[in-house]
Design a protein around this motif. Structure first.
Motif, PDB file in Angstrom:
ATOM      1  N   TRP A  46      46.310  -5.906  33.958  1.00 39.42           N
ATOM      2  CA  TRP A  46      47.029  -5.876  35.239  1.00 39.42           C
ATOM      3  C   TRP A  46      46.259  -6.580  36.352  1.00 39.42           C
ATOM      4  O   TRP A  46      46.856  -7.168  37.263  1.00 39.42           O
ATOM      5  N   SER A  47      44.952  -6.536  36.279  1.00 33.64           N
ATOM      6  CA  SER A  47      44.168  -7.241  37.290  1.00 33.64           C
ATOM      7  C   SER A  47      44.441  -8.736  37.222  1.00 33.64           C
ATOM      8  O   SER A  47      44.616  -9.419  38.240  1.00 33.64           O
TER       9      SER A  47
ATOM     10  N   ALA B 148      52.437  -8.215  25.819  1.00 34.55           N
ATOM     11  CA  ALA B 148      51.882  -8.940  24.662  1.00 34.55           C
ATOM     12  C   ALA B 148      50.357  -9.024  24.757  1.00 34.55           C
ATOM     13  O   ALA B 148      49.652  -8.883  23.761  1.00 34.55           O
ATOM     14  N   ARG B 149      49.852  -9.233  25.975  1.00 39.43           N
ATOM     15  CA  ARG B 149      48.404  -9.372  26.121  1.00 39.43           C
ATOM     16  C   ARG B 149      47.714  -8.039  25.814  1.00 39.43           C
ATOM     17  O   ARG B 149      46.679  -7.988  25.147  1.00 39.43           O
ATOM     18  N   TYR B 150      48.317  -6.969  26.316  1.00 42.04           N
ATOM     19  CA  TYR B 150      47.747  -5.641  26.066  1.00 42.04           C
ATOM     20  C   TYR B 150      47.771  -5.332  24.562  1.00 42.04           C
ATOM     21  O   TYR B 150      46.798  -4.780  24.017  1.00 42.04           O
ATOM     22  N   GLU B 151      48.837  -5.722  23.913  1.00 41.52           N
ATOM     23  CA  GLU B 151      48.947  -5.473  22.469  1.00 41.52           C
ATOM     24  C   GLU B 151      47.886  -6.264  21.697  1.00 41.52           C
ATOM     25  O   GLU B 151      47.288  -5.752  20.748  1.00 41.52           O
TER      26      GLU B 151
ATOM     27  N   SER C 163      55.033  -0.886  32.528  1.00 40.18           N
ATOM     28  CA  SER C 163      54.828   0.206  33.490  1.00 40.18           C
ATOM     29  C   SER C 163      53.927   1.301  32.904  1.00 40.18           C
ATOM     30  O   SER C 163      53.176   1.957  33.627  1.00 40.18           O
ATOM     31  N   GLU C 164      53.965   1.473  31.598  1.00 39.60           N
ATOM     32  CA  GLU C 164      53.054   2.434  30.954  1.00 39.60           C
ATOM     33  C   GLU C 164      51.611   1.920  31.015  1.00 39.60           C
ATOM     34  O   GLU C 164      50.668   2.684  31.245  1.00 39.60           O
ATOM     35  N   ILE C 165      51.471   0.619  30.819  1.00 41.68           N
ATOM     36  CA  ILE C 165      50.127   0.021  30.921  1.00 41.68           C
ATOM     37  C   ILE C 165      49.611   0.180  32.347  1.00 41.68           C
ATOM     38  O   ILE C 165      48.446   0.530  32.581  1.00 41.68           O
ATOM     39  N   TRP C 166      50.492  -0.030  33.306  1.00 39.96           N
ATOM     40  CA  TRP C 166      50.138   0.132  34.724  1.00 39.96           C
ATOM     41  C   TRP C 166      49.613   1.553  34.990  1.00 39.96           C
ATOM     42  O   TRP C 166      48.601   1.735  35.672  1.00 39.96           O
ATOM     43  N   ALA C 167      50.297   2.539  34.422  1.00 39.78           N
ATOM     44  CA  ALA C 167      49.946   3.943  34.674  1.00 39.78           C
ATOM     45  C   ALA C 167      48.594   4.318  34.064  1.00 39.78           C
ATOM     46  O   ALA C 167      47.954   5.283  34.489  1.00 39.78           O
ATOM     47  N   ARG C 168      48.131   3.535  33.073  1.00 37.03           N
ATOM     48  CA  ARG C 168      46.872   3.868  32.386  1.00 37.03           C
ATOM     49  C   ARG C 168      45.658   3.170  32.987  1.00 37.03           C
ATOM     50  O   ARG C 168      44.550   3.291  32.451  1.00 37.03           O
TER      51      ARG C 168
ATOM     52  N   PRO D 239      40.291   0.558  30.226  1.00 40.79           N
ATOM     53  CA  PRO D 239      39.788  -0.719  30.741  1.00 40.79           C
ATOM     54  C   PRO D 239      40.670  -1.911  30.344  1.00 40.79           C
ATOM     55  O   PRO D 239      40.805  -2.858  31.123  1.00 40.79           O
ATOM     56  N   SER D 240      41.275  -1.876  29.165  1.00 41.82           N
ATOM     57  CA  SER D 240      42.153  -2.979  28.766  1.00 41.82           C
ATOM     58  C   SER D 240      43.371  -3.035  29.674  1.00 41.82           C
ATOM     59  O   SER D 240      43.810  -4.119  30.101  1.00 41.82           O
ATOM     60  N   ALA D 241      43.930  -1.886  29.988  1.00 41.21           N
ATOM     61  CA  ALA D 241      45.088  -1.833  30.884  1.00 41.21           C
ATOM     62  C   ALA D 241      44.703  -2.374  32.258  1.00 41.21           C
ATOM     63  O   ALA D 241      45.448  -3.145  32.885  1.00 41.21           O
TER      64      ALA D 241
END
Lengths: 296, 296
Positions: A220-221, A191-194, A204-209, A214-216
């Protein structure tokens, strides 16, 4: 000596799994879409037991999504299944009787059962005190203290995802604010990434990017920082010797467990002993095996 | 039947108390300023035992400020006493032998011993799972789960004051940031009030001024919110049936325990069972009695 057969069942919001457990391993299992009512799920379990050729003296441990009363074994409330105050053991015994099976049934919260599985025959083996932290859509958890599952007064023991991380913080799925889950659960990361990018991706897709987006990286940070604080909280409150990190998101995000462990160790400092942080081992079978072992 | 005498000792940064315990009560006690070295404190305890007419078979439970190793009973680190890695039981047995006494000694963290005292013969009686939260200069705590003291892997169980309330938050006396203690411990309340007003008052004096002094009201309103979140955290992690609130600040601030309880119940919401929140009963004797009972 009576012949005794041991089975485990894992009732989740999407799938129900029933398996036979021999020597702490799942030797055969059946997986289906979860029936909507407790009665339907009970019939699925009874039918699965027949299909797995259960006979004679049968012990069945059930790990069920939701809060389970530690005194009565009733499912008090399962938001994901939409069940309230269900005597699941009774339903399953009745459904089994209708197909000619006699059962001894134990019911436990699914995450607690999974932590018990890791404790007995997975990443927690050889210890006396572990915390399991499972990051999937939400964040579940469970505690084994002094070799016993900590169920709590009303079955809420180990619900670490809903401890507060930030007062008056982000709205959580549970209705409260600022829970750890509301920052580091899979749904919260997505939700935050969106909100930041307008795009809907899986955790997991966000993790891979992270390397190129930078948003990803930022999302995750933050989630890693939150998970490290969750482990710090567990050190302060229950001081377990080992934390087992698992769940779908941890499994699919390669290296996440190590980054959380490193951030946690940085927070702990030198005057405390940090817990070992290890990855879960049983993956999708943890609840099934743990529930079965709890029925012994 | 051998005649056995039971004693408790409470070693704090300022005072050392030694008392005889009969039928879960302190029947006689001696209080002195704490000697600086472990050897000096051990001699004080031995002399006090003589003065209290210890003889024959003597059991002594010591509650000592600082982290105590659950495996060996050694005082690993006591910032307030300035002790590191002290075999306190050995020192006390040796000092007692020099005055002709033979002892069986048990050493426990002072707050854990106090929680055990409340559990056995104070505000926790009749339960199986309690958390003790003691607000004095700092915030100490302890947990009894399933009728047993939760010591943790390295003696850090129940150190609830140093769980994180705010990531990257206020600097705590422990060296980390954002601990609950750094917002709601007596020292933190006093420091915040001093920063706001330039005046140095005691936490209980600030409490008494809330009606007429907006800064006092603001400081305590924040501290109550923080303590309520601490209790919410305990519900989520260990789900105890009762929380015992004690410590000098709680004792001296009339009505504080009730305000914390009300704020906590507001946070918990309807889908969880809130723990009972009650005031401690044993006051200054909790550690002494609890330590003695742990020696049995």
């Amino acid at each position: 000596m009576s012949r005794e057969m041991l089975f485990g069942a894992d009732i989740g919001a999407s799938h129900i799994r029933v398996g036979r457990v021999v020597a702490e391993r799942v030797v055969q299992k059946i997986e289906e879409t979860t029936g909507r009512s407790p009665q339907a799920a009970a019939r699925q379990i009874a039918d699965a037991l027949l299909e797995l050729r259960a006979s004679g003296m049968v012990r069945l441990g059930i790990g069920c999504a939701g809060r389970v009363c530690p005194q009565t074994g009733r499912v008090v409330f399962s938001p994901n299944l939409g069940w309230r105050d269900v005597d699941l053991a009774f339903e399953v015994v009745r459904a089994a009787a209708e197909v000619g099976l006699e059962l001894l049934v134990t019911v436990e919260n699914d995450v607690n059962a999974g932590v018990w599985g890791e404790f007995r025959c997975g990443a927690g083996r050889g210890t006396r005190n572990i915390a399991g932290v499972f990051v999937g859509t939400g964040i579940g958890g469970g505690l084994v203290i002094g070799g016993k599952l900590l169920r709590g007064a009303s079955g809420g023991g180990g619900e670490v995802g809903h401890a507060p991380f930030e007062a008056e913080g982000a709205r959580c799925a549970c209705g409260r604010r600022g829970c750890f889950e509301a920052y580091a659960g899979g749904w919260a990361v997505e939700a935050r990434y969106e909100r930041m990018t307008g795009r809907r991706l899986k955790a997991s897709e966000i993790w891979a990017r992270r390397g190129s987006d930078p948003s990803a990286a930022e999302v995750w940070s933050k989630a890693i920082e939150v998970l490290a604080h969750l482990l710090l909280m567990l050190s302060a409150v229950v001081d377990v010797e080992r934390v087992v990190l698992g769940g779908g998101v941890v499994e699919r995000c390669n290296g996440l467990a190590d980054e959380v462990a490193a951030a946690y160790k940085g927070l702990v400092g030198d005057d405390w002993d940090a817990a070992d942080v290890v990855a879960a081992q049983l993956k999708g079978d943890a609840t099934l095996v743990g529930a079965a072992l709890l029925a012994l």
